[in-house]
Design an enzyme around this catalytic site. Structure first.
Site, PDB file in Angstrom:
ATOM      1  N   HIS A 246       0.857  -1.190   0.000  1.00 57.81           N
ATOM      2  CA  HIS A 246       0.000   0.000   0.000  1.00 57.81           C
ATOM      3  C   HIS A 246       0.887   1.231   0.000  1.00 57.81           C
ATOM      4  O   HIS A 246       1.734   1.416   0.869  1.00 57.81           O
ATOM      5  CB  HIS A 246      -0.928  -0.015   1.219  1.00 57.81           C
ATOM      6  CG  HIS A 246      -1.987  -1.073   1.107  1.00 57.81           C
ATOM      7  ND1 HIS A 246      -2.437  -1.812   2.165  1.00 57.81           N
ATOM      8  CD2 HIS A 246      -2.681  -1.498   0.014  1.00 57.81           C
ATOM      9  CE1 HIS A 246      -3.376  -2.650   1.744  1.00 57.81           C
ATOM     10  NE2 HIS A 246      -3.543  -2.479   0.444  1.00 57.81           N
ATOM     11  N   ALA A 247       0.657   2.074  -0.996  1.00 60.34           N
ATOM     12  CA  ALA A 247       1.594   3.157  -1.296  1.00 60.34           C
ATOM     13  C   ALA A 247       1.811   4.114  -0.132  1.00 60.34           C
ATOM     14  O   ALA A 247       2.928   4.534   0.136  1.00 60.34           O
ATOM     15  CB  ALA A 247       1.070   3.919  -2.518  1.00 60.34           C
ATOM     16  N   GLU A 249       1.694   3.812   3.050  1.00 55.95           N
ATOM     17  CA  GLU A 249       2.180   3.314   4.338  1.00 55.95           C
ATOM     18  C   GLU A 249       3.698   3.411   4.382  1.00 55.95           C
ATOM     19  O   GLU A 249       4.417   2.421   4.382  1.00 55.95           O
ATOM     20  CB  GLU A 249       1.654   1.887   4.541  1.00 55.95           C
ATOM     21  CG  GLU A 249       0.119   1.880   4.590  1.00 55.95           C
ATOM     22  CD  GLU A 249      -0.525   0.510   4.384  1.00 55.95           C
ATOM     23  OE1 GLU A 249       0.207  -0.502   4.335  1.00 55.95           O
ATOM     24  OE2 GLU A 249      -1.769   0.458   4.269  1.00 55.95           O
ATOM     25  N   ARG A 301      -3.289   4.741  -2.098  1.00 60.74           N
ATOM     26  CA  ARG A 301      -3.132   3.396  -1.530  1.00 60.74           C
ATOM     27  C   ARG A 301      -2.806   2.330  -2.592  1.00 60.74           C
ATOM     28  O   ARG A 301      -2.003   1.442  -2.385  1.00 60.74           O
ATOM     29  CB  ARG A 301      -4.450   3.024  -0.833  1.00 60.74           C
ATOM     30  CG  ARG A 301      -4.617   1.578  -0.432  1.00 60.74           C
ATOM     31  CD  ARG A 301      -5.984   1.399   0.218  1.00 60.74           C
ATOM     32  NE  ARG A 301      -6.375  -0.003   0.382  1.00 60.74           N
ATOM     33  CZ  ARG A 301      -6.226  -0.672   1.522  1.00 60.74           C
ATOM     34  NH1 ARG A 301      -5.671  -0.110   2.561  1.00 60.74           N
ATOM     35  NH2 ARG A 301      -6.636  -1.921   1.619  1.00 60.74           N
ATOM     36  N   ASN A 319      -3.324  -5.688  -2.405  1.00 63.54           N
ATOM     37  CA  ASN A 319      -3.574  -6.633  -1.319  1.00 63.54           C
ATOM     38  C   ASN A 319      -5.008  -7.172  -1.332  1.00 63.54           C
ATOM     39  O   ASN A 319      -5.489  -7.735  -0.360  1.00 63.54           O
ATOM     40  CB  ASN A 319      -3.264  -5.978   0.033  1.00 63.54           C
ATOM     41  CG  ASN A 319      -2.855  -7.008   1.067  1.00 63.54           C
ATOM     42  OD1 ASN A 319      -2.221  -8.012   0.732  1.00 63.54           O
ATOM     43  ND2 ASN A 319      -3.224  -6.774   2.320  1.00 63.54           N
ATOM     44  N   ARG A 320      -5.682  -7.001  -2.454  1.00 61.29           N
ATOM     45  CA  ARG A 320      -6.945  -7.698  -2.712  1.00 61.29           C
ATOM     46  C   ARG A 320      -6.860  -8.460  -4.029  1.00 61.29           C
ATOM     47  O   ARG A 320      -7.849  -8.986  -4.505  1.00 61.29           O
ATOM     48  CB  ARG A 320      -8.117  -6.701  -2.803  1.00 61.29           C
ATOM     49  CG  ARG A 320      -8.355  -5.866  -1.549  1.00 61.29           C
ATOM     50  CD  ARG A 320      -8.914  -6.689  -0.403  1.00 61.29           C
ATOM     51  NE  ARG A 320      -9.251  -5.851   0.750  1.00 61.29           N
ATOM     52  CZ  ARG A 320      -8.373  -5.400   1.653  1.00 61.29           C
ATOM     53  NH1 ARG A 320      -7.085  -5.725   1.543  1.00 61.29           N
ATOM     54  NH2 ARG A 320      -8.764  -4.644   2.664  1.00 61.29           N
ATOM     55  N   HIS A 372       2.766  -3.515   6.822  1.00 65.80           N
ATOM     56  CA  HIS A 372       1.788  -2.479   6.501  1.00 65.80           C
ATOM     57  C   HIS A 372       1.751  -1.472   7.665  1.00 65.80           C
ATOM     58  O   HIS A 372       2.396  -1.657   8.682  1.00 65.80           O
ATOM     59  CB  HIS A 372       0.389  -3.091   6.361  1.00 65.80           C
ATOM     60  CG  HIS A 372       0.191  -3.924   5.136  1.00 65.80           C
ATOM     61  ND1 HIS A 372      -0.622  -3.532   4.097  1.00 65.80           N
ATOM     62  CD2 HIS A 372       0.692  -5.132   4.773  1.00 65.80           C
ATOM     63  CE1 HIS A 372      -0.618  -4.461   3.159  1.00 65.80           C
ATOM     64  NE2 HIS A 372       0.168  -5.444   3.539  1.00 65.80           N
ATOM     65  N   TYR A 374      -1.682   1.104   9.458  1.00 66.55           N
ATOM     66  CA  TYR A 374      -1.209   1.223  10.810  1.00 66.55           C
ATOM     67  C   TYR A 374      -2.177   0.482  11.718  1.00 66.55           C
ATOM     68  O   TYR A 374      -3.144  -0.109  11.231  1.00 66.55           O
ATOM     69  CB  TYR A 374      -1.133   2.722  11.199  1.00 66.55           C
ATOM     70  CG  TYR A 374      -2.445   3.474  11.113  1.00 66.55           C
ATOM     71  CD1 TYR A 374      -3.261   3.631  12.249  1.00 66.55           C
ATOM     72  CD2 TYR A 374      -2.894   4.010   9.903  1.00 66.55           C
ATOM     73  CE1 TYR A 374      -4.463   4.326  12.175  1.00 66.55           C
ATOM     74  CE2 TYR A 374      -4.104   4.698   9.822  1.00 66.55           C
ATOM     75  CZ  TYR A 374      -4.877   4.843  10.965  1.00 66.55           C
ATOM     76  OH  TYR A 374      -6.070   5.515  10.883  1.00 66.55           O
ATOM     77  N   GLU A 446       0.890  -4.836  10.965  1.00 66.87           N
ATOM     78  CA  GLU A 446       0.449  -3.434  10.898  1.00 66.87           C
ATOM     79  C   GLU A 446       1.277  -2.655  11.907  1.00 66.87           C
ATOM     80  O   GLU A 446       1.098  -2.798  13.111  1.00 66.87           O
ATOM     81  CB  GLU A 446      -1.042  -3.311  11.221  1.00 66.87           C
ATOM     82  CG  GLU A 446      -1.973  -4.053  10.266  1.00 66.87           C
ATOM     83  CD  GLU A 446      -2.190  -3.304   8.953  1.00 66.87           C
ATOM     84  OE1 GLU A 446      -1.696  -2.164   8.805  1.00 66.87           O
ATOM     85  OE2 GLU A 446      -2.875  -3.879   8.082  1.00 66.87           O
TER      86      GLU A 446
HETATM   87 ZN   LIG Z   1      -1.714  -1.743   4.095  1.00 69.63          ZN
END
Ligand SMILES: [Zn+2]
Ligand SMILES: *[C@@H]1O[C@H](CO)[C@@H](O)[C@H](O)[C@H]1NC(C)=O
Ligand SMILES: *[C@@H]1O[C@H](CO)[C@@H](O)[C@H](O)[C@H]1NC(C)=O
Ligand SMILES: *[C@@H]1O[C@H](CO)[C@@H](O)[C@H](O)[C@H]1NC(C)=O
Length: 482
Positions: A246-247, A249, A301, A319-320, A372, A374, A446
């Site tokens: 995810h961009a 993060e 994201r 991530n999906r 990832h 948070y 996370e």
């Molecule tokens: Zn993430």
């Protein structure tokens, strides 16, 4: 334009070829062998087909945050772009922490989200962080008051936080950059080129243990660079660690590169637990998105591939997009959604490259960690639904040991549990896919924090986060030798 004289071009090309450090040219016996050349320990027990999910009780509340398969989502959240630098401006946007102790609150939040007034960030069964556009604050406040929903304004001006997040380096650090041969500092969030140059630098400096390989390219053509650290011991187990799926993060690539630096620069004095593992690191799975968060939209994201159906919406949630129970709960079929699953499993070059690399590698992967932010969670499969893998107790025990080490090192509390159970179902995650490949110790981690800064974690926290995470990683390494 006048073509260059042929001789000059020839010389230049020759020089370039000779001078380019051949970082991927490994010594004989040190190549990255493909899977079919080596028998896989994974074949022992955990063939994907045999990994039976053990259903748990349905949760009473279902999946309030992301179960929006049938709900068309609004257009992606683009605010105004400033005239000066063409970046999305978040002036006046807020983040609220909302207590969700009643089901009706979820319904309200989903309604507001459908109307494109808010979007949801991190959340668990009892709280959710809600991002609110400036022009929606008045109306959302009114709705919350009317429905007696209690909330706390955690970030009252998101742009202010963004402006303060990543300040320039001071003179000493810039001087250090000049001396050390690469630009990474862990006092700043760096651009992709700094990260990639750092990886190449290590491969060139420590060729006996470090090598770098481009395992594919992003939609926009950027390298997907994996760095391996290995002492070449043929009995080593292997660990795959990635970050930056995810961009936005940013703490994730910062943490993963910190691990790389620690192991590569101190390999001789590292513990045998660390030395006798083949480490594979992909610090930025989503390089297009990562660069876009630096130059376009800090809170992007997804990746940057345009949706097939157009509608002017860009990006798939990588991530999906992984091919284990793809298309199930907690993922959207709407290209405008922040959790768009893509047109089919592995439709995206980034997720495909990761899966092809792992499944075709001869490395004996025993752990897969994906970083990832948070929320401070250590999550194990399954994510696709409220179900657990057969060895969930092992994952829980090791996860709790990791969390304990993190707490001892940095005083930070991580909650441990299955991702669907502790948070909410989300199908198509990389962790489920890795587990489905038979990789035993698979965790989504996370990182900090729990919402005070959220995705916009100040640079002063990079080293504390990375150090406590490293303490956790050492526990995992020890477990792999047990
Ligand atoms: Zn993430
Ligand atoms: C807020 O509510 C008013 C009155 O219902 C409406 O006219 C306005 O469009 C709403 N604002 C937004 C941003 O939706
Ligand atoms: C909100 O609280 C007030 C006062 O406690 C109560 O009169 C009202 O009915 C509540 N409204 C809702 C929608 O629960
Ligand atoms: C849920 O989130 C809140 C706030 O972020 C946190 O205080 C709480 O411990 C979390 N609960 C669980 C069960 O993780």
């Amino acid at each position: 334009m006048e073509p260059w004289p042929r001789v000059f071009v020839l010389l230049a090309v020759t020089a370039a070829v000779l001078c380019t450090p051949l970082v991927n040219d490994l010594e004989p016996g040190k190549e990255w062998p493909p899977r079919n050349s080596v028998k896989q320990p994974l074949d022992e027990v955990n063939e994907p087909a045999k990994l039976q999910a053990i259903p748990e009780e349905e949760t009473a509340t279902g999946d309030p945050i992301n179960d929006n398969l049938d709900i068309p989502e609004p257009e992606a959240q683009i605010l105004t772009k400033t005239a000066f630098d063409d970046k999305v401006d978040y002036t006046g946007a807020q983040v609220w922490k909302v207590e969700t102790n009643k089901n009706s609150i979820w319904l309200t939040i989903m309604r507001l989200r459908r109307r494109n007034l808010i979007s949801t960030w991190a959340g668990n069964h009892s709280y959710v962080d809600v991002f609110i556009k400036p022009n929606a604050i008045e109306n959302v406040t009114r709705v919350f008051q009317r429905e007696n929903i209690s909330y706390e304004v955690v970030i009252d001006d998101l742009q202010k936080r963004i402006n303060e997040e990543n300040p320039p380096l001071d003179e000493n650090d810039i001087e250090l950059q000049d001396r050390q041969g690469h630009r990474m500092t862990w006092k700043q969030y760096h651009r992709l080129s700094d990260i990639h140059d750092f990886m190449d630098y290590l491969a060139k400096t420590y060729p006996a243990i470090v090598s770098v390989k481009t395992i594919g390219h992003s939609y926009e053509g950027r390298d997907l660079k994996v760095l391996r650290i290995s002492n070449g011991n043929p009995t080593n187990k292997a660990v795959f660690i990635d970050g930056g799926i995810h961009a936005r993060e940013w703490i994730s690539p910062a943490t993963v590169t910190y691990f790389i630096n620690q192991f590569a620069e101190n390999f001789d004095v590292e513990s045998d637990d660390i030395k006798n593992i083949d480490w594979y690191f992909l610090p930025v799975v989503n390089p297009d998105g990562y660069e876009y968060t630096h130059v376009g939209d800090r809170l992007w994201r997804k990746n940057r591939k345009p949706g097939v159906l157009g509608r002017n919406c860009i990006g798939t949630d990588l991530n999906r997009n992984f091919g284990y129970r793809w298309g199930g709960k907690g993922a959207s079929s709407n290209p405008c959604s922040d959790i768009f699953r893509g047109s089919r499993a592995f439709s995206e070059p980034e997720s495909r490259a990761v899966s092809e690399f792992i499944s075709s590698s001869a490395a004996k992967f025993s752990a897969y960690l994906t970083y990832h932010s948070y929320g401070q969670y250590l999550l194990y499969p399954w994510g696709y639904d409220n179900a657990l893998p057969p060895d969930h107790r092992d994952l829980d025990v090791v996860g709790k040991n990791i969390a304990q080490a993190i707490r001892q090192a940095g005083g930070t509390t991580y909650q441990v549990g299955s991702s669907s159970g502790l948070l909410y179902p989300a199908s198509g995650g990389s962790d489920d896919w890795a587990k489905g490949q038979g990789i035993k110790y698979t965790y989504t981690i996370e990182l900090r924090d729990t919402g005070r800064y959220g995705f916009v974690l100040p640079t002063t926290q990079i080293i504390p986060v990375a150090q406590e995470s490293l303490a956790g990683l050492r526990v995992l390494a020890k477990q792999l030798h047990a």
